[in-house]
Write a protein that holds these residues in place. Structure first.
Motif, PDB file in Angstrom:
ATOM      1  N   GLN A 164      -9.822  18.333 -21.937  1.00 39.95           N
ATOM      2  CA  GLN A 164      -8.874  18.554 -23.030  1.00 39.95           C
ATOM      3  C   GLN A 164      -7.437  18.552 -22.512  1.00 39.95           C
ATOM      4  OE1 GLN A 164     -10.162  22.165 -25.010  1.00 39.95           O
ATOM      5  NE2 GLN A 164     -11.458  21.037 -26.425  1.00 39.95           N
ATOM      6  N   ILE A 169     -10.578  14.568 -23.932  1.00 34.70           N
ATOM      7  CA  ILE A 169     -11.525  15.195 -24.856  1.00 34.70           C
ATOM      8  C   ILE A 169     -10.766  15.833 -26.009  1.00 34.70           C
ATOM      9  CG2 ILE A 169     -13.214  17.064 -25.111  1.00 34.70           C
ATOM     10  CD1 ILE A 169     -14.072  16.600 -22.254  1.00 34.70           C
ATOM     11  N   ARG A 170     -11.294  15.699 -27.199  1.00 34.00           N
ATOM     12  CA  ARG A 170     -10.659  16.261 -28.395  1.00 34.00           C
ATOM     13  C   ARG A 170     -10.344  17.741 -28.207  1.00 34.00           C
ATOM     14  NH1 ARG A 170     -14.610  14.822 -33.275  1.00 34.00           N
ATOM     15  NH2 ARG A 170     -13.302  16.480 -34.173  1.00 34.00           N
ATOM     16  N   ILE A 178     -18.358  23.064 -27.662  1.00 31.37           N
ATOM     17  CA  ILE A 178     -18.824  21.833 -27.025  1.00 31.37           C
ATOM     18  C   ILE A 178     -19.812  22.163 -25.905  1.00 31.37           C
ATOM     19  CG2 ILE A 178     -18.142  19.781 -25.732  1.00 31.37           C
ATOM     20  CD1 ILE A 178     -15.424  19.920 -27.081  1.00 31.37           C
ATOM     21  N   ILE A 213     -16.856  13.611 -28.930  1.00 24.85           N
ATOM     22  CA  ILE A 213     -15.788  14.461 -28.419  1.00 24.85           C
ATOM     23  C   ILE A 213     -14.670  13.663 -27.738  1.00 24.85           C
ATOM     24  CG2 ILE A 213     -17.372  16.394 -28.078  1.00 24.85           C
ATOM     25  CD1 ILE A 213     -17.284  15.835 -25.084  1.00 24.85           C
TER      26      ILE A 213
END
Length: 223
Positions: A164, A169-170, A178, A213
């Protein structure tokens, strides 16, 4: 490492290998400490020099999974793989280990659940074996604290957090959610009735999860 330390390490390794053999043939529940030590060609009392119970031994085997994952991830990091690729590696290695050591599956799925107060299943007489009592009392006194839950979920959490931060990654989905989804893949595959092997099932589910994701808006590569 001195001769005595090497001998102790070898005895512990012998017990673990014997346990893997017996658990694979008979299953965890139907394997006794006596069975394990017979295969290891060691006395039953020796078992309690290294483990407090059969369950304690099983946790030690599960800790091998954590080590296996970290080694595989270290190689992937050295090759400068993306966070999504690291997650795929972790999921694949975990699936392979669980597939080859099915007796560990219930413990893995249970996660933090600990059955310390369950009825004895080691085929021992009433009460604790004297060696077991000594080992357990020492643990309670803090002489040898035990981490009873493996750090597998934490490994995934670290990678997701890094992903992230790197924009791979979202970030609109909580890290813990997740990580929980990755952990749940194995339970879904274990109870699946699809005509797929366990590892194939995990691989396909992992691919779908990674696709979901992936932060496409910033051009993150698909896995």
């Amino acid at each position: 490492m001195g001769r005595r330390e090497r001998k102790k390490l070898q005895s512990r390794r012998t017990i673990l290998e014997a346990a893997i053999s017996e658990f694979s043939k008979k299953g965890y529940k139907d394997t006794s400490v006596a069975d394990i030590m017979s295969t290891a060609d060691l006395g039953i009392g020796t078992f309690y020099n290294y483990f407090t119970s059969k369950e304690d031994l099983l946790f030690s085997l599960l800790e091998r999974l954590s080590e296996t994952i970290r080694m595989a991830l270290a190689e992937a990091r050295a090759a400068e793989r993306t966070s999504l690729e690291l997650l795929e590696v972790g999921a694949r290695v975990t699936a392979k280990f669980l597939d080859e050591n099915r007796f560990v599956m219930p413990l893995f799925l249970a996660g933090a659940q600990h059955m310390a107060h369950s009825a004895p299943t080691d085929g021992m007489p009433h009460g604790r074996h004297p060696h077991a009592a000594k080992a357990e009392d020492a643990a309670q006194e803090g002489k040898r604290p035990r981490r009873m839950t493996p750090q597998i979920k934490q490994v995934f959490t670290e990678i997701i957090t890094e992903g992230q931060a790197a924009g791979e990654i979202r970030a609109d989905v909580p890290v813990d959610l997740i990580a929980e989804m990755f952990h749940s893949l194995y339970q879904a595959a274990a109870f699946s009735h699809l005509e797929l092997s366990f590892q194939e099932n995990i691989a396909l589910k992992t691919r779908l999860l990674l696709d979901g994701i992936c932060k496409r808006s910033e051009g993150a590569a698909r896995v």
